[in-house]
Design a protein around this motif. Structure first.
Motif, short mmCIF file in Angstrom:
data_model
loop_
_atom_site.label_atom_id
_atom_site.label_comp_id
_atom_site.label_asym_id
_atom_site.label_seq_id
_atom_site.Cartn_x
_atom_site.Cartn_y
_atom_site.Cartn_z
N SER A 58 0.81 -1.22 0.00
CA SER A 58 0.00 0.00 0.00
C SER A 58 0.85 1.27 0.00
O SER A 58 0.31 2.37 -0.16
N ALA A 84 1.71 4.27 -7.05
CA ALA A 84 0.64 3.71 -7.90
C ALA A 84 0.77 4.30 -9.31
O ALA A 84 -0.05 5.11 -9.75
N SER A 142 -2.25 4.17 -11.65
CA SER A 142 -3.53 4.74 -11.22
C SER A 142 -3.93 5.91 -12.11
O SER A 142 -3.09 6.56 -12.73
N LYS A 183 0.69 -2.28 -9.25
CA LYS A 183 0.88 -0.82 -9.24
C LYS A 183 1.56 -0.32 -10.51
O LYS A 183 1.74 0.89 -10.69
N ARG A 184 1.94 -1.23 -11.40
CA ARG A 184 2.73 -0.83 -12.57
C ARG A 184 2.19 -1.31 -13.91
O ARG A 184 2.55 -0.78 -14.95
#
Length: 492
Positions: A249, A253, A256, A390-391
């Motif tokens: 977390s 990000a 995003s 995240k990628r």
């Protein structure tokens, strides 16, 4: 940004030294310094206990992340490393500059420790003693990995290390011994383990990301123990960086909608913001890297871009990174320059970059590699999937991560890397992901020396340059000036 116009500086032939722009090793008497007679003064001094220099320029050019564009800005700090030659420049962004800055940081730590010792058992100094010890360990760790052979249990006891300085210099020219890599590592570990329990985040309410907080110190420990191949300890410290061991977390990000909506200069600023939870430790460094890395001749080329970003990867998805520039200026915005004028109305000044020394991403990669080395593949793959989430995106027209399509499995790893060895495939995946994520940050060099990877560079006139696994040029040369302190140079 905190600006430091004068810093404590030490090379191995001087204790405290000169103004930041000076090239001499000693310009003032080493005892001409402010008396450290309060907690506040010690805390202020420790702001300079981190190398105020960047290693990115000379490490990135040595790696397989750099190619020859055939055109662009040519400076020796970029061209010499690319050609696997010693960098003769001693100014900012050079190995010599980093050597001087690292020993300057060590000098500051040693002065702080001396003042703390004189203060007796005052508990107010406790966190600053911890910071000084961990900072001293970090600076020596960086020095030994740039200027000595990488740690290998079979050779560490015989390979020359770097001088481990633990006392305040009292003379202009002192004699120092390099000791061995093993001895250097033992002293680093001693300082690290002694300092870590003393740290207290409450001491850094104003600018915690510029100090060794508890999290940052554990992040450093993950790198240290990964180099030593003590994988259980790597995992142990990684689990203590964030509450509950939750690294995922705190990752950037990149895929995003919010991150992808940022414009170029917003991305520059965001990457090294102290408020970004992924950044665990930042350092300000006088450097022109931020303004030049897109324009250097020896940097990201179309061939390397295709190899890293546009060809398939183990997830079957696409990398979400936005890459800017044309053929000779390809870049990912990571560094926003802070230009500090010498006076209010001056046209001259010093360019600074904020350099991420430790990040959540590195901690995750270090833990994943340690898991793989211990054959705990489910844990390693979970970390890799956390990173990929995240990628990775389906495509730039459908910019979403789809777990059902993109999740990494052991079968995917074996098929993609064409091997029946799951450990080998998992570790290679970690290294590939790191190479992509840390491009333009110099971090690839650490994996090259740890895993004894060869590097091949080609020039635009068809010359092939090879840095073999036993090539002496894999170790940066100790500054010539250090010879007057009895420091033996590295073989050439």
């Amino acid at each position: 940004m905190k600006t430091i116009n004068k810093i404590f500086t030490l090379s191995l032939i001087a204790a405290l030294g000169f103004l930041q722009s000076c090239n001499k090793f000693l310009d003032v008497n080493p005892d001409m310094r402010t008396e450290l007679n309060s907690v506040e003064k010690v805390a202020e001094l420790l702001a300079t206990a981190y190398p105020q220099a960047s290693y990115i320029t000379f490490t990135e050019a040595m790696t397989d992340n750099a190619g020859d564009k055939g055109a662009g800005t040519v400076e020796i700090i970029n061209s010499a490393p690319y050609r696997f030659e010693d960098v003769e420049d001693i100014n900012r962004d050079s190995p010599t500059n980093y050597w001087n800055a690292a020993y300057a940081a060590i000098a500051a730590a040693n002065h702080a420790l001396e003042a703390i010792e004189k203060a007796g058992d005052d508990p107010a100094y406790r966190p600053y003693r911890g910071e000084a010890l961990v900072a001293r360990a970090y600076a020596h760790f960086m020095l030994v990995n740039f200027f000595a052979q990488p740690y290998d249990a079979a050779t560490a006891a015989t390979n020359p290390g770097v001088p481990y300085v633990t006392e305040v210099g009292k003379v202009v020219i002192g004699k120092y011994e390099r000791s061995t890599v093993a001895e250097t590592y033992n002293k680093i570990e001693k300082d690290l383990l002694e300092g870590l329990p003393l740290l207290d985040n409450a001491a850094y309410k104003k600018a915690p990301k510029y100090h060794f907080t508890v999290s940052a110190a554990h992040a450093f420990a993950t790198r240290f123990y990964l180099f030593k191949k003590e994988y259980e300890k790597t995992i142990e410290h990684a689990d203590q960086v964030f509450v509950g061991g939750d690294i995922a977390s705190n990752l950037r990000a990149i895929n995003s909608e919010a991150y992808r909506s940022l414009q170029y200069y917003e991305l520059q600023a965001q990457y090294t913001r102290a408020e970004n939870p992924a950044n665990l430790l930042l350092a300000e460094a006088p450097s022109v890297w931020g303004r030049n890395y897109a324009f250097y001749r020896y940097s990201l080329t179309n061939d390397i871009l295709n190899e890293l970003f546009t060809t398939s990867n183990v997830t079957d998805g696409s990398w979400a990174y936005n890459i800017y520039g044309r053929e000779t200026t390809l870049n990912i915005p990571k560094f926003r320059e802070h230009f500090v004028r010498q006076t209010l109305n001056a046209e001259t000044g010093i360019p600074y970059n904020m350099v991420p020394l430790f990040t959540a991403e590195e901690v995750l990669f270090n833990r994943a590699e340690a898991y793989a080395e211990l054959s705990r593949f489910d844990n390693a793959i979970k970390d890799l999937n956390d990173f990929a989430s995240k990628r990775i995106i389906y495509s730039f027209s459908i910019p979403i991560y789809v777990p059902e399509l993109h999740s990494i499995t052991d079968r995917k790893l074996l098929a993609f890397y064409k091997t029946a060895d799951l450990k080998r495939a998992t570790i290679q995946c970690v290294l590939d992901f790191k190479r992509v994520d840390f491009i333009f940050e110099g971090q690839r060099w650490f994996d090259i020396i740890r895993h004894k990877l060869p590097v091949t560079h080609k020039t635009s006139d068809n010359e092939t340059l090879v840095l073999g696994v036993n090539d002496p040029m894999r170790v940066f040369q100790i500054p010539q000036e250090a010879q007057s302190s009895g420091i033996e140079l590295n073989p050439r």
